[in-house]
Design a protein around this motif. Sequence first.
Motif, PDB file in Angstrom:
ATOM      1  N   ILE A   1      35.606  43.270  32.689  1.00 48.29           N
ATOM      2  CA  ILE A   1      37.002  43.736  32.774  1.00 48.29           C
ATOM      3  C   ILE A   1      37.121  44.862  33.795  1.00 48.29           C
ATOM      4  O   ILE A   1      38.062  44.908  34.597  1.00 48.29           O
TER       5      ILE A   1
ATOM      6  N   SER B   1      40.060  41.378  37.817  1.00 46.25           N
ATOM      7  CA  SER B   1      40.563  40.071  37.411  1.00 46.25           C
ATOM      8  C   SER B   1      39.778  38.925  38.044  1.00 46.25           C
ATOM      9  O   SER B   1      39.612  37.866  37.425  1.00 46.25           O
TER      10      SER B   1
ATOM     11  N   LEU C   1      36.873  38.146  35.993  1.00 44.49           N
ATOM     12  CA  LEU C   1      37.290  37.471  34.760  1.00 44.49           C
ATOM     13  C   LEU C   1      37.545  35.986  35.022  1.00 44.49           C
ATOM     14  O   LEU C   1      37.214  35.133  34.190  1.00 44.49           O
TER      15      LEU C   1
ATOM     16  N   MET D   1      46.553  40.933  33.088  1.00 45.62           N
ATOM     17  CA  MET D   1      45.349  40.820  32.273  1.00 45.62           C
ATOM     18  C   MET D   1      45.630  40.966  30.781  1.00 45.62           C
ATOM     19  O   MET D   1      44.887  40.446  29.954  1.00 45.62           O
TER      20      MET D   1
END
Length: 350
Positions: free
Chosen positions: A65, A69, A72, A200
């Motif tokens: 995290i 992003s 992720l 997010m």
Amino acid sequence: EAELEERLVELDLRNDSDGPDVPPASDSTPEILKAALSGLSARWKNWWIRGILSLAMISGFFLIIYLGSFMLMLLVLSIQVKCYHEIITIGYRVYHSYDLPWFRSLSWYFLLCVNYFFYGETVADYFATFVQRREQLQFLIRYHRFISFALYLAGFCIFVLSLVKKHYRLQFYMFAWTHVTLLITVTQSHLVIQNLFEGMIWFLVPISSVICNDITAYIFGFFFGRTPLIKLSPKKTWEGFIGGFFSTVIFGFVFSWFLAQHQYFVCPVEYNSETNRFVTECEASELFQMKKYSVPAVLQAVLGWDTVTLYPFQMHSVALSTFASLIGPFGGFFASGFKRAFKIKVCGDS
């Protein structure tokens, strides 16, 4: 001929116990943990192993995290490929004795085709400025759907050419197996990444709620569990289910309050072509701005408050957490049934 037909019907309707055995997965617990916990009972040994590995994975998740992003998204894609590999491997192991031609290669080819179709349009939408600067990419985007269709047709034709006499039905079973697996894995991962681009927080709250529910249900079930919940998973209890529900709703409410205060989590993810980086800067929408709510009359006497100030998203988080608590566990039950159908047993399963 009549006897032959009856025999074929029996083979088609055979029960689960007649299904081919799948070799059990080996215990992947690190040796250092096994040695450190060797003096404990099996119950507490399992508790500590789960706890330590969970903390390690949560720490790794927080690191990803922090990295942003894009990392992720890579994580979601990695999980997609791993899940697809696991399910396809089950099919391969179950029917390995038939030595079907091209099954594995075609399975991975179809995965590439479907990912190309889904993520090609995502690239066109979110990286438009980058794409416009490169002519070769413009061609791919302009004819994206036609190329996707042509790639799929090529795989379809190869499948038809690979059909082997006396194994037609089995090969079509595996063709369907591959497509259902694609539906389960690729579609979900694509929607998850679409959520990530919206901010997010839309990814972290649902995912964290599922993780929280799994952990707290296990904790409540471990210490207070007495009443079995479902025969499919004998170790799951009503105490764990109910304790996990309330814990998850509270967690989602508090966690969303924390995330809603930071642009990094609430702003849509956009690609900056000048810096070649993803940026998360914006003016927060009304969902992430404090708003005053009237407390229902029934609760006013209990809480002693007439109004409360909350982020509107916190109300969304209650709905998301409730869904994760009530519906999420059924994903685990589905996985348990799937494993039992193919006689798969891994360390720590319930």
